[in-house]
Design a protein around this motif. Structure first.
Motif, mmCIF file in Angstrom:
data_model
loop_
_atom_site.group_PDB
_atom_site.id
_atom_site.type_symbol
_atom_site.label_atom_id
_atom_site.label_comp_id
_atom_site.label_asym_id
_atom_site.label_seq_id
_atom_site.Cartn_x
_atom_site.Cartn_y
_atom_site.Cartn_z
ATOM 1 N N LYS A 135 2.334 0.851 0.628
ATOM 2 C CA LYS A 135 3.187 1.441 -0.423
ATOM 3 C C LYS A 135 4.644 1.469 0.051
ATOM 4 C CE LYS A 135 0.084 3.881 -3.363
ATOM 5 N NZ LYS A 135 -1.176 3.618 -2.672
ATOM 6 N N LEU A 136 4.822 1.835 1.331
ATOM 7 C CA LEU A 136 6.185 1.855 1.863
ATOM 8 C C LEU A 136 6.749 0.428 1.957
ATOM 9 C CD1 LEU A 136 8.599 3.401 2.886
ATOM 10 C CD2 LEU A 136 7.572 3.462 5.151
ATOM 11 N N LEU A 137 5.891 -0.508 2.327
ATOM 12 C CA LEU A 137 6.357 -1.901 2.384
ATOM 13 C C LEU A 137 6.841 -2.356 1.002
ATOM 14 C CD1 LEU A 137 6.789 -4.521 3.960
ATOM 15 C CD2 LEU A 137 4.435 -5.153 3.403
ATOM 16 N N ASP A 138 6.122 -1.983 -0.048
ATOM 17 C CA ASP A 138 6.564 -2.356 -1.407
ATOM 18 C C ASP A 138 7.949 -1.788 -1.698
ATOM 19 O OD1 ASP A 138 4.310 -3.839 -1.994
ATOM 20 O OD2 ASP A 138 3.227 -2.168 -2.897
ATOM 21 N N THR A 139 8.186 -0.540 -1.266
ATOM 22 C CA THR A 139 9.506 0.070 -1.471
ATOM 23 C C THR A 139 10.569 -0.681 -0.669
ATOM 24 O OG1 THR A 139 8.458 2.202 -1.748
ATOM 25 C CG2 THR A 139 10.802 2.246 -1.284
ATOM 26 N N MET A 140 10.218 -1.053 0.577
ATOM 27 C CA MET A 140 11.177 -1.792 1.409
ATOM 28 C C MET A 140 11.542 -3.123 0.741
ATOM 29 S SD MET A 140 9.322 -0.905 5.037
ATOM 30 C CE MET A 140 10.304 -1.863 6.190
ATOM 31 N N LEU A 141 10.530 -3.792 0.178
ATOM 32 C CA LEU A 141 10.800 -5.053 -0.513
ATOM 33 C C LEU A 141 11.701 -4.819 -1.715
ATOM 34 C CD1 LEU A 141 7.263 -6.762 -0.421
ATOM 35 C CD2 LEU A 141 9.282 -7.397 0.894
ATOM 36 N N GLU A 142 11.373 -3.766 -2.462
ATOM 37 C CA GLU A 142 12.141 -3.471 -3.676
ATOM 38 C C GLU A 142 13.618 -3.206 -3.359
ATOM 39 O OE1 GLU A 142 12.173 -0.270 -7.258
ATOM 40 O OE2 GLU A 142 10.343 -0.348 -6.053
ATOM 41 N N LEU A 143 13.829 -2.548 -2.213
ATOM 42 C CA LEU A 143 15.204 -2.237 -1.795
ATOM 43 C C LEU A 143 16.082 -3.471 -1.672
ATOM 44 C CD1 LEU A 143 14.777 0.354 1.079
ATOM 45 C CD2 LEU A 143 16.239 0.604 -0.912
ATOM 46 N N ILE A 144 15.458 -4.597 -1.324
ATOM 47 C CA ILE A 144 16.254 -5.820 -1.191
ATOM 48 C C ILE A 144 15.851 -6.835 -2.268
ATOM 49 C CG2 ILE A 144 16.931 -5.521 1.214
ATOM 50 C CD1 ILE A 144 14.630 -7.389 2.026
ATOM 51 N N ASP A 145 15.479 -6.307 -3.405
ATOM 52 C CA ASP A 145 15.214 -7.119 -4.599
ATOM 53 C C ASP A 145 14.120 -8.166 -4.387
ATOM 54 O OD1 ASP A 145 17.323 -5.799 -6.054
ATOM 55 O OD2 ASP A 145 18.708 -6.958 -4.832
ATOM 56 N N LEU A 146 13.124 -7.796 -3.593
ATOM 57 C CA LEU A 146 11.978 -8.683 -3.405
ATOM 58 C C LEU A 146 10.733 -7.987 -3.950
ATOM 59 C CD1 LEU A 146 12.509 -9.922 0.283
ATOM 60 C CD2 LEU A 146 13.070 -11.132 -1.827
ATOM 61 N N ASP A 147 9.690 -8.767 -4.132
ATOM 62 C CA ASP A 147 8.380 -8.190 -4.430
ATOM 63 C C ASP A 147 7.333 -9.137 -3.855
ATOM 64 O OD1 ASP A 147 7.866 -10.298 -6.250
ATOM 65 O OD2 ASP A 147 8.938 -9.213 -7.812
ATOM 66 N N ARG A 148 6.073 -8.792 -4.023
ATOM 67 C CA ARG A 148 5.012 -9.577 -3.380
ATOM 68 C C ARG A 148 4.912 -11.004 -3.916
ATOM 69 N NH1 ARG A 148 0.320 -6.294 -0.888
ATOM 70 N NH2 ARG A 148 1.419 -4.380 -0.364
ATOM 71 N N GLU A 149 5.449 -11.251 -5.077
ATOM 72 C CA GLU A 149 5.402 -12.611 -5.626
ATOM 73 C C GLU A 149 6.513 -13.500 -5.074
ATOM 74 O OE1 GLU A 149 2.760 -13.622 -7.142
ATOM 75 O OE2 GLU A 149 2.129 -11.542 -6.814
ATOM 76 N N LYS A 150 7.518 -12.881 -4.474
ATOM 77 C CA LYS A 150 8.638 -13.670 -3.943
ATOM 78 C C LYS A 150 8.476 -13.976 -2.457
ATOM 79 C CE LYS A 150 12.286 -12.238 -7.135
ATOM 80 N NZ LYS A 150 12.046 -10.931 -7.723
ATOM 81 N N VAL A 151 7.460 -13.381 -1.813
ATOM 82 C CA VAL A 151 7.262 -13.590 -0.376
ATOM 83 C C VAL A 151 5.783 -13.919 -0.127
ATOM 84 C CG1 VAL A 151 9.095 -11.958 0.242
ATOM 85 C CG2 VAL A 151 6.740 -11.134 0.093
ATOM 86 N N TYR A 152 5.477 -14.344 1.097
ATOM 87 C CA TYR A 152 4.072 -14.470 1.491
ATOM 88 C C TYR A 152 3.834 -13.481 2.632
ATOM 89 C CZ TYR A 152 -0.520 -16.311 2.443
ATOM 90 O OH TYR A 152 -1.885 -16.407 2.599
ATOM 91 N N ILE A 153 2.735 -12.729 2.548
ATOM 92 C CA ILE A 153 2.444 -11.692 3.551
ATOM 93 C C ILE A 153 1.127 -12.018 4.260
ATOM 94 C CG2 ILE A 153 2.049 -9.229 3.945
ATOM 95 C CD1 ILE A 153 3.491 -8.640 1.316
ATOM 96 N N ALA A 154 1.173 -12.019 5.589
ATOM 97 C CA ALA A 154 -0.049 -12.231 6.372
ATOM 98 C C ALA A 154 -0.025 -11.279 7.563
ATOM 99 C CB ALA A 154 -0.128 -13.676 6.850
ATOM 100 N N ASN A 155 -1.072 -11.318 8.333
ATOM 101 C CA ASN A 155 -1.174 -10.491 9.533
ATOM 102 C C ASN A 155 -1.451 -11.353 10.752
ATOM 103 O OD1 ASN A 155 -0.878 -7.655 8.809
ATOM 104 N ND2 ASN A 155 -2.750 -7.895 7.601
ATOM 105 N N ILE A 156 -1.175 -10.793 11.922
ATOM 106 C CA ILE A 156 -1.485 -11.481 13.183
ATOM 107 C C ILE A 156 -2.998 -11.668 13.326
ATOM 108 C CG2 ILE A 156 -1.462 -11.166 15.704
ATOM 109 C CD1 ILE A 156 1.267 -11.954 14.703
ATOM 110 N N VAL A 157 -3.775 -10.627 13.048
ATOM 111 C CA VAL A 157 -5.237 -10.788 13.030
ATOM 112 C C VAL A 157 -5.746 -10.505 11.618
ATOM 113 C CG1 VAL A 157 -5.626 -10.343 15.481
ATOM 114 C CG2 VAL A 157 -5.734 -8.425 13.867
#
Ligand code: URA
Length: 201
Positions: A64-86
């Motif tokens: 939820k906080l990550l979504d806010t961080m993205l929103e702060l810089i005019d991004l959202d989950r459709e504009k980026v790709y998110i993955a994890n190390i594991v």
């Protein structure tokens, strides 16, 4: 082959992965989410409980906080790709072990190669130590710029760290503003259709 098809093939192959012991405990593989053609890729540490249950990265409180961080810089989950190390949840949310990170690395490398991002943002110390430099110091080096895997790369505090320690938020805000500027400098499509953010950290 398109990044989308490549990513779906990789996800299907990874679904049967038994390369390390984390596979024993997984409810769902947490492979990645977002736009495989994105110019910006975010890389976290590993799934937590909610992510394991839903098979999607960053859907718990840190998400939820990550979504806010993205929103702060005019991004959202459709504009980026998110993955994890594991891709599978470490028991009790412990840090992934070196051998688990190494076992999972080929999947991440294939993801990075499919997306071919202009900018990689490491979310937290574990991602930065695996992608930028083994002895990366997140408290000293967050917000600095490096190259990794052929992309310009930086690290920010993990959203979970910002939940635990809100005093870090102003520094994270500065890093996000710098990331926004770097995206404007290097990326041609990401801010094609921006709506201005009203989020606050
Ligand atoms: N923390 C991470 O690093 N990744 C997730 O997907 C969720 C929480």
């Amino acid at each position: 082959m398109s990044a989308l098809i490549k990513m779906e093939q990789l996800r299907a192959e990874c679904a049967g992965c038994l390369r390390c012991a984390l596979s024993d405990g997984r409810t769902n593989l947490v492979f990645g989410t977002g736009n495989p053609q994105a110019e910006v890729m975010l890389i976290g540490e590993g799934p937590g409980e909610q992510e394991d249950l839903q098979g999607i990265p960053f859907v718990g409180p840190a998400g939820k906080l990550l979504d806010t961080m993205l929103e702060l810089i005019d991004l959202d989950r459709e504009k980026v790709y998110i993955a994890n190390i594991v891709k599978c949840r470490p028991p009790h949310n412990r840090d992934p072990r070196d051998e688990e990170i190494e076992a999972c690395r080929p999947w991440l490398e294939e993801q990075i190669s499919a997306v071919s991002p202009k900018i990689i943002v490491c979310l937290g110390r574990i991602a930065a130590c695996s992608l930028i430099r083994k002895d990366f110091r997140i408290t000293r080096e967050h917000g600095e710029w490096f190259t990794a895997g052929g992309s310009v790369c930086t690290a920010v505090y993990h959203p979970s760290a910002l939940l635990r320690d809100p005093e870090k938020r102003p520094e994270a805000f500065e890093d996000l503003r710098a990331i926004r500027a770097k995206i404007k400098e290097l990326c041609v499509r990401t801010y094609d259709s921006v709506s201005t953010s009203h989020a606050s950290l």
